[in-house]
Every structure is written in C-alpha cells, then in structure tokens.
Design an enzyme around this catalytic site. Structure first.
Site, mmCIF file in Angstrom:
data_model
loop_
_atom_site.group_PDB
_atom_site.id
_atom_site.type_symbol
_atom_site.label_atom_id
_atom_site.label_comp_id
_atom_site.label_asym_id
_atom_site.label_seq_id
_atom_site.Cartn_x
_atom_site.Cartn_y
_atom_site.Cartn_z
ATOM 1 N N ASN A 9 0.867 -1.185 0.000
ATOM 2 C CA ASN A 9 0.000 0.000 0.000
ATOM 3 C C ASN A 9 0.897 1.226 0.000
ATOM 4 O O ASN A 9 1.515 1.547 1.009
ATOM 5 C CB ASN A 9 -0.893 -0.031 1.259
ATOM 6 C CG ASN A 9 -1.727 1.229 1.410
ATOM 7 O OD1 ASN A 9 -1.785 2.058 0.491
ATOM 8 N ND2 ASN A 9 -2.366 1.389 2.552
ATOM 9 N N LYS A 11 0.118 4.305 -0.265
ATOM 10 C CA LYS A 11 -0.499 5.513 0.314
ATOM 11 C C LYS A 11 -0.256 6.701 -0.640
ATOM 12 O O LYS A 11 -0.254 6.500 -1.847
ATOM 13 C CB LYS A 11 0.029 5.735 1.725
ATOM 14 C CG LYS A 11 -0.127 4.452 2.585
ATOM 15 C CD LYS A 11 0.131 4.635 4.025
ATOM 16 C CE LYS A 11 -0.044 3.288 4.731
ATOM 17 N NZ LYS A 11 0.102 3.365 6.168
ATOM 18 N N HIS A 95 -9.317 1.155 5.477
ATOM 19 C CA HIS A 95 -8.006 1.386 6.102
ATOM 20 C C HIS A 95 -8.164 2.339 7.289
ATOM 21 O O HIS A 95 -8.979 3.262 7.237
ATOM 22 C CB HIS A 95 -7.041 1.971 5.066
ATOM 23 C CG HIS A 95 -5.624 1.946 5.535
ATOM 24 N ND1 HIS A 95 -5.138 2.890 6.406
ATOM 25 C CD2 HIS A 95 -4.610 1.076 5.306
ATOM 26 C CE1 HIS A 95 -3.868 2.603 6.676
ATOM 27 N NE2 HIS A 95 -3.531 1.512 6.020
ATOM 28 N N GLU A 97 -6.502 4.769 8.218
ATOM 29 C CA GLU A 97 -6.336 6.192 7.871
ATOM 30 C C GLU A 97 -7.616 6.753 7.272
ATOM 31 O O GLU A 97 -7.956 7.917 7.489
ATOM 32 C CB GLU A 97 -5.139 6.349 6.919
ATOM 33 C CG GLU A 97 -3.820 6.167 7.662
ATOM 34 C CD GLU A 97 -2.684 5.609 6.838
ATOM 35 O OE1 GLU A 97 -2.736 5.652 5.590
ATOM 36 O OE2 GLU A 97 -1.718 5.095 7.451
ATOM 37 N N GLU A 167 -4.908 -4.821 10.769
ATOM 38 C CA GLU A 167 -3.872 -3.807 10.937
ATOM 39 C C GLU A 167 -4.107 -3.076 12.255
ATOM 40 O O GLU A 167 -4.903 -2.122 12.301
ATOM 41 C CB GLU A 167 -3.926 -2.792 9.786
ATOM 42 C CG GLU A 167 -3.683 -3.384 8.420
ATOM 43 C CD GLU A 167 -3.145 -2.342 7.436
ATOM 44 O OE1 GLU A 167 -2.082 -2.583 6.883
ATOM 45 O OE2 GLU A 167 -3.775 -1.290 7.260
ATOM 46 N N GLY A 173 2.991 2.370 10.752
ATOM 47 C CA GLY A 173 3.959 3.459 10.576
ATOM 48 C C GLY A 173 4.704 3.839 11.840
ATOM 49 O O GLY A 173 5.342 4.890 11.902
ATOM 50 N N SER A 213 3.933 -1.994 10.253
ATOM 51 C CA SER A 213 5.394 -2.041 10.412
ATOM 52 C C SER A 213 5.995 -3.384 10.008
ATOM 53 O O SER A 213 6.945 -3.855 10.631
ATOM 54 C CB SER A 213 5.788 -1.661 11.851
ATOM 55 O OG SER A 213 5.376 -0.339 12.137
HETATM 56 P P1 13P Z 1 3.375 0.480 7.567
HETATM 57 O O1 13P Z 1 3.866 -0.818 6.962
HETATM 58 O O2 13P Z 1 4.113 1.674 7.064
HETATM 59 O O3 13P Z 1 3.314 0.398 9.062
HETATM 60 O O4 13P Z 1 1.865 0.688 7.062
HETATM 61 C C1 13P Z 1 0.974 -0.354 7.177
HETATM 62 C C2 13P Z 1 -0.258 -0.010 6.443
HETATM 63 O O5 13P Z 1 -0.980 0.882 6.816
HETATM 64 C C3 13P Z 1 -0.559 -0.794 5.233
HETATM 65 O O6 13P Z 1 -1.861 -0.547 4.795
#
Ligand code: 13P
Length: 249
Positions: A9, A11, A95, A97, A167, A173, A213
C-alpha cells in the site's frame, strides 16, 4: 491451502514515473512468477500507467479507496467501475487512515465493500484496534464489531472474493509490530468469527493479511503463524528491493 498474499500500500507516495519504474523493476525481477499473490496499490493518478506496465504479468493492481456509488455528482470521487476500467483487480477498503482521517464509518465501509464486489473488484477489507482499545482489553470486541458491521449483508459467495487485513492502528507506521503471537491471536479470532458466520469452507479459505510495520526482517516470523496468510505493507513496500525481499520471504 491459502495462497499467500503480499500487498504493498503506497499511500500518497510516488509520481507516475516513479510508480512505472517500480512496476517495471518488479516485473522483470522474476523469470517465473513467485508462488504467491503480489499486489501493489499506487495512488489513483498512477493506476492506468501501472496497469499498462504490468499487463500480462503476475502482478495484481489495487486502488486504495473507492466511492460507493457508481457515478454521479460526487466531486473528487472515483467509482469501482472506473477503477476496473483503469485496470484494477482489487481495492483497499476501511483502512484505519480512512476511518480516522476521513471519518469513514462502518456503514460507509460496508457500502464500499458492496460497491467493490458489484464492480468485480476484490476488496482488501482492513480492520484493527487502536492502542487505547487494546490497553482497555477491547481488541476482540472492536474486531468483532468491525467485522459484523463491515460485512453486513454480504453472502458466503461475497466473502469468497474478499481478503481481510488485520492492521492494529498502533502498529501502523510506528515501527512497533505486533508480536507474531499477538497477531496470530487476532487472526485466529477473525477466522473463527468467519467460520461461525459463514461456515468452515469460507473460514478455511479466507486470506487474512497482517499489516503494521512489516519489514523484510520481521515478515517470516509473522507468516510462520498458521492464521497469517500474508502482509499488507506500507513503508517497506515503497522501495522495490525491499518489496522483492518481502515477496520472497
Ligand atoms: P506500515 O507498513 O508503514 O506500518 O503501514 C501499514 C499499512 O498501513 C498498510 O496498509
């Protein structure tokens, strides 16, 4: 046997040129396709160009979001039909976010899941608890609520086309990965919930990805867990060499 899935992903990262360069390098890194499903999720602007680059290869294309209506006066939005036309196979929905920064409710996520299925896109349905919820012992209740509301009115047939991604919000992150045991416990809970709701066949065949992560260093121990069938990777999916290591784990 569930085929492992490695999904990147991206983003809000990568220009069209950067996305195409990544896709070319990923495609040419393999003389025979890897023994897993490989999905990349570029930003909207790069979807068509990446679709053209990976056509006929083992790489699958995902969008990061869609609107639940097929068309209409929704300035700035993109429908499932448009994503299919641009060459997408899958779409990330729910997600954390989107849930937090863009206030997407469980009901909205449910409508998006149904819209994706109607458009012939495979949803990657994301769920996960916050740090506060985990610390207060609410993880399973939160996961159950997100599953129940998100999958409302979806049939066993629909579930066959879905992938679930667990997640934990506190792991995204942050560099703080859930331990393999912590992740496995939630993955097992998700699978058992699917078995109760849809039956053993759906439960046994559902790919449940872990996200938060994930790196080339920690992916193998996560994937070694019986109910972890793959990874949804953010930061570590942006560099093609790192992503190739993740695919090869
Ligand atoms: P990270 O791997 O940067 O922690 O992000 C995970 C994520 O949100 C994948 O959708």
């Amino acid at each position: 046997m569930i085929r492992p899935v490695i999904a990147g992903n991206w983003k809000m990262n990568k220009t069209v040129a950067e996305a195409v360069d990544f896709a070319v390098r990923l495609r040419t890194a393999y003389s025979t396709p890897p023994d897993r499903e490989v999905i990349i999720a570029p930003p909207f602007t790069a979807l068509q160009a990446v679709a053209d680059t990976i056509r006929g290869s083992f790489i699958l294309l995902a969008a990061q979001n869609l609107h639940e209506e097929e068309k209409g006066a929704y300035t700035g939005e993109i429908s499932g039909k448009m994503l299919r036309e641009a060459g997408c196979n899958c779409v990330i929905i729910g997600h954390s976010e989107r849930r937090t920064l863009f206030t997407e409710s469980d009901d909205r996520i449910n409508r998006k899941l149904r819209a994706a299925l109607t458009a012939g896109l495979r949803p990657i349905f994301c769920i996960g608890e916050s740090l506060r919820q985990r610390e207060e012992g609410e993880t399973e209740a939160v996961i159950e609520h997100q599953l129940k509301e998100g999958l409302n009115n979806l049939t066993a047939n629909d579930i066959e086309s879905c992938v679930v991604a667990y997640e934990p919000v506190w792991a995204i992150g942050t560099g703080k990965t859930a331990s393999p045991e912590q992740a496995e416990k939630v993955h097992r809970f998700i699978r058992e919930w699917i078995v109760r709701r849809y039956g053993p066949k759906n439960g046994a065949e559902l790919a449940i990805l872990y996200g938060g992560s994930v790196t080339p260093k920690n992916i193998a121990e996560l994937m070694a867990q019986p109910d972890i069938n793959g990874a949804l990777v953010g930061g570590a999916s942006l560099d093609v060499d790192s992503f190739i290591q993740l695919v090869g784990c």
